[in-house]
Design a protein around this motif. Structure first.
Motif: not given
Lengths: 198, 305
Positions: B208-223
């Motif tokens: 399908e058309a949707p897309s997504m970007r993920l940014y994973w900060d492994r120092e602060r454990n956040r995506v």
């Protein structure tokens, strides 16, 4: 700091690419080129130096961090930095307005937290030499706009007001405001088409 | 007014960020499918930027230059490699960099059922220490305002007026809390994007058309999740993000939903020390599932250090 564009000075896009590669001196040079412009925008929106400093710092650090996402084909560096600065300044302006509206409830009287932006002045002849071609071009284009169109643009750009808020502020119908906004921007687009993207 | 294509008239105020919020949402939804309007907005982009040159000249204090260089020194730029990686640009002007710029950004509350929302801790704001101070000052001011409102209430003799003032104080406090929460969420997103230890993933559609970007900060454990062209999940359903690793069952990273314009930007807490090879999104019942109950419709692998 006055810097002459010439064969030996890197174009803006090259400085942004250098920033993306981690070159802090490129950030310094971009600040030297555009810091005053950015501060002027922030000051025009926020009306005081302390807030303007914060907004400019936010914008340049954001530019530094996101330099890799800048696409030179789609925008000029000058426009990009101006937009970043305006966004960060408007963030602070809106936060201030929320605080100010809260105080309004207690005091039940109008306050000037929603400071209207400064009117754009006529360029003084001696000023035009200092500020370079681009600013001269913009000032001339803005001066050629009919007053109602320029006013609407000022309120949207420096005041961060929405179309409805502008209509209320000026006591004009919403449709009129929309027409004037579009006309103003179309005229400017034509006048500034000659501006070289760096 | 252009009768044939009424949306085109909105391109100019949109480029200025001057549309009302609901009009902005409608226009952005329209933009996704209209090349003519996208081109019109693009044509105004430089102009809107350059109008700033008309501001009356103001001289910044000399110390500002050093302050900016110091602040930048603490922050690493997002690595060029992460963005050169082959990935579909979600839509013109819709890189995540611009998701935190002018115009509304939709924030959704992270994981309704699975994970706690990230706590607004002091350490969240490491790259931009001034923001923590600004936020505390704002909160202090909001508290002071609430006290001021409460104090004015005591002076009023009329019982009705007092009730009204109390109602306003409660409303002001609720607004202050809401603004504080939104500011904290925005700081979350910005702090993660500026993190020195950043890994990114771009999830491509499997049909399908949707897309997504993920940014994973492994120092602060956040995506940080940035979704585009993903219609909101229907009532009773939600989207769930999973971390995939070899020889392990998928790890839930949280649930989320998109706004009507198909976009979402949010930060999710991630268990520390995970070694993930890929990210994936499935549709799940509201509240999420312990394990995926359907095939992922978005999937991608992690890149970066």
């Amino acid at each position: 700091m006055v810097e002459q564009q010439g064969a030996t000075t890197p174009p803006d896009a090259a400085l942004v690419a250098a920033m993306a590669a981690g070159d802090e001196s490129a950030l310094a040079r971009l600040y030297d080129r555009y810091g005053r412009t950015a501060y002027s925008i922030a000051y025009a929106i926020l009306g005081n130096g302390a807030d303007a400093e914060e907004a400019v710092a936010d914008a340049f650090v954001q530019a530094w961090a996101q330099a890799a996402t800048f696409d030179a084909r789609r925008a000029s560096v000058a426009a990009w930095l101006c937009l970043l600065t305006r966004s960060r300044a408007l963030d602070r302006l809106r936060a201030r307005r929320r605080r100010t509206r809260t105080l309004e409830l207690a005091a039940s009287k109008a306050d000037d937290g929603m400071a209207l932006p400064l009117a754009i002045p006529e360029p003084a002849p001696d000023r035009m030499a200092e500020r370079g071609e681009a600013r001269e071009l913009v000032l001339r284009a803005m001066a050629e706009l009919p007053e109602p169109q320029r006013r609407v643009l000022e309120l949207a750009y420096f005041g961060g007001l929405t179309q409805s808020e502008i209509a209320e502020e000026l006591g004009e119908p919403l449709g009129t405001v929309k027409t004037r906004t579009r006309a103003a921007l179309e005229k400017l687009r034509g006048a500034l088409a000659a501006y070289p993207g760096s | 007014m252009n009768g044939e294509h009424p949306f085109l008239d909105l391109a100019a105020p949109y480029a200025l960020g001057a549309l009302d919020p609901d009009e902005t949402a409608a226009f952005e939804a329209h933009l996704a499918g209209c090349a003519a309007c996208r081109a019109e907005v693009e044509s105004f982009r430089d102009v809107v930027g350059l109008v700033g040159l008309a501001a009356p000249p103001a001289e910044p204090p000399p110390a500002l230059r050093d302050r900016i260089l110091r602040d930048a020194h603490k922050v690493r730029p997002i690595r060029s490699a992460a963005h050169r990686a082959e990935a579909p640009e979600p839509a013109p002007g819709n890189s995540v960099g611009e998701a935190i710029e002018p115009g509304p950004v939709e924030y959704t509350r992270p994981g309704a059922g699975r994970l706690e929302p990230p706590p607004p801790a002091e350490d969240v704001l490491v790259p931009l220490p001034k923001r923590a101070a600004a936020r505390r000052a704002w909160l202090a001011l909001a508290t002071a305002v609430v006290l001021l409102l409460a104090a004015s209430a005591l002076v009023l003799r009329e019982a009705g007026a007092r009730r009204e003032a109390e109602r306003r104080a409660a409303a002001a406090e609720a607004r202050a809390r809401d603004a504080e929460r939104r500011l904290a969420q925005r700081d979350e997103v910005l702090a993660t994007l500026l993190s020195p230890r950043l890994r990114t993933a771009t999830l491509a559609a499997t049909g399908e058309a949707p897309s997504m970007r993920l940014y994973w900060d492994r120092e602060r454990n956040r995506v940080v999740v940035a979704a585009f062209r993903l219609p909101p999940a229907p009532r009773g359903r939600t989207y769930q993000l999973w971390g995939l690793a070899t020889n392990r069952p998928p790890v839930s990273l949280g649930t989320f939903n998109t706004a009507a314009d198909g976009r979402a930007t949010l930060a999710l807490a991630v268990p520390a020390g995970l070694d993930l090879s890929a990210g994936a999104v499935t549709r799940e019942p509201e509240g999420g599932s312990a394990q995926p109950t359907s095939t992922p419709f978005l999937i991608g692998s992690w890149q970066g250090e």
